[in-house]
Design a protein around this motif. Sequence first.
Motif, PDB file in Angstrom:
ATOM      1  N   THR A  50       0.847  -1.183   0.000  1.00 56.85           N
ATOM      2  CA  THR A  50       0.000   0.000   0.000  1.00 56.85           C
ATOM      3  C   THR A  50       0.886   1.236   0.000  1.00 56.85           C
ATOM      4  O   THR A  50       2.021   1.182   0.432  1.00 56.85           O
ATOM      5  CB  THR A  50      -0.948  -0.030   1.219  1.00 56.85           C
ATOM      6  OG1 THR A  50      -1.921   0.985   1.076  1.00 56.85           O
ATOM      7  CG2 THR A  50      -0.217   0.140   2.516  1.00 56.85           C
ATOM      8  N   ASN A  51       0.363   2.314  -0.513  1.00 51.76           N
ATOM      9  CA  ASN A  51       1.070   3.595  -0.493  1.00 51.76           C
ATOM     10  C   ASN A  51       0.247   4.582   0.315  1.00 51.76           C
ATOM     11  O   ASN A  51      -0.971   4.641   0.191  1.00 51.76           O
ATOM     12  CB  ASN A  51       1.276   4.152  -1.903  1.00 51.76           C
ATOM     13  CG  ASN A  51       2.368   3.436  -2.656  1.00 51.76           C
ATOM     14  OD1 ASN A  51       3.032   2.559  -2.119  1.00 51.76           O
ATOM     15  ND2 ASN A  51       2.556   3.803  -3.897  1.00 51.76           N
ATOM     16  N   MET A  52       0.940   5.354   1.124  1.00 52.04           N
ATOM     17  CA  MET A  52       0.295   6.314   2.006  1.00 52.04           C
ATOM     18  C   MET A  52       1.033   7.639   1.907  1.00 52.04           C
ATOM     19  O   MET A  52       2.249   7.658   1.708  1.00 52.04           O
ATOM     20  CB  MET A  52       0.364   5.786   3.441  1.00 52.04           C
ATOM     21  CG  MET A  52      -0.140   6.700   4.488  1.00 52.04           C
ATOM     22  SD  MET A  52       0.093   5.875   6.097  1.00 52.04           S
ATOM     23  CE  MET A  52      -0.600   7.087   7.158  1.00 52.04           C
ATOM     24  N   VAL A  53       0.296   8.732   2.061  1.00 52.91           N
ATOM     25  CA  VAL A  53       0.908  10.051   2.144  1.00 52.91           C
ATOM     26  C   VAL A  53       0.568  10.622   3.510  1.00 52.91           C
ATOM     27  O   VAL A  53      -0.577  10.568   3.952  1.00 52.91           O
ATOM     28  CB  VAL A  53       0.401  11.004   1.034  1.00 52.91           C
ATOM     29  CG1 VAL A  53       0.984  12.391   1.209  1.00 52.91           C
ATOM     30  CG2 VAL A  53       0.751  10.466  -0.337  1.00 52.91           C
ATOM     31  N   MET A  54       1.584  11.120   4.186  1.00 54.76           N
ATOM     32  CA  MET A  54       1.429  11.775   5.483  1.00 54.76           C
ATOM     33  C   MET A  54       1.674  13.261   5.241  1.00 54.76           C
ATOM     34  O   MET A  54       2.773  13.641   4.829  1.00 54.76           O
ATOM     35  CB  MET A  54       2.461  11.215   6.469  1.00 54.76           C
ATOM     36  CG  MET A  54       2.417  11.807   7.832  1.00 54.76           C
ATOM     37  SD  MET A  54       1.156  11.108   8.886  1.00 54.76           S
ATOM     38  CE  MET A  54       1.719   9.450   9.121  1.00 54.76           C
TER      39      MET A  54
END
Length: 186
Positions: free
Chosen positions: A1-5
């Motif tokens: 999965t890819n996440m942006v914070m």
Amino acid sequence: TNMVMVGGPGSGKSTVVLDMLSNFTRQGYKCLFISGEMDEIGYYKYCKRLPKFSCVKTLFLKNYAETVKETLEYVFNEGYDIIAVDSIAEVIDMVRDHYKITENAAESWFLSLQDRNKKGENKNKRYTTFINIQQMTKAGDFAGSNRLKHMTDAMCHIERSKESNQRLMYFSKNRDCDKDFDLYFT
């Protein structure tokens, strides 16, 4: 999965991500923190203040400014469970500046590299989760492209209260679970 914070300066993005990575590292996951903003001295001081973070393998990208693409391709090919990038804007700027390409071309290259590794296309066939740290603009808007937003499964926001040390974390996008909750922490 890819996440942006995402969040403003000093909101705690790097601290939250390093806390997660140190927990995962202690559980046996292969993790990497890529710092495009800190150098070894800054990171040493950070780890003196928060010793828990010293177990996280860290790549200081400033040391590889002349070979940033080749370095990231080589390192990603080692195969990691989780890679955090602080910040994606720094990586894209370094690639754009050194290789004299457009911001769109640099971003396209980097997102493609992440996508291949997310699918386990590395020598150890590890499906890599990416946590991309990104600043907010002064107006409070996300500072990345729509392509970056669409390629992520989750977008987490961190906000710091001006009156106290309290922080708020919430998701504006989360394909894996509910996003309608706020988490307050200090």
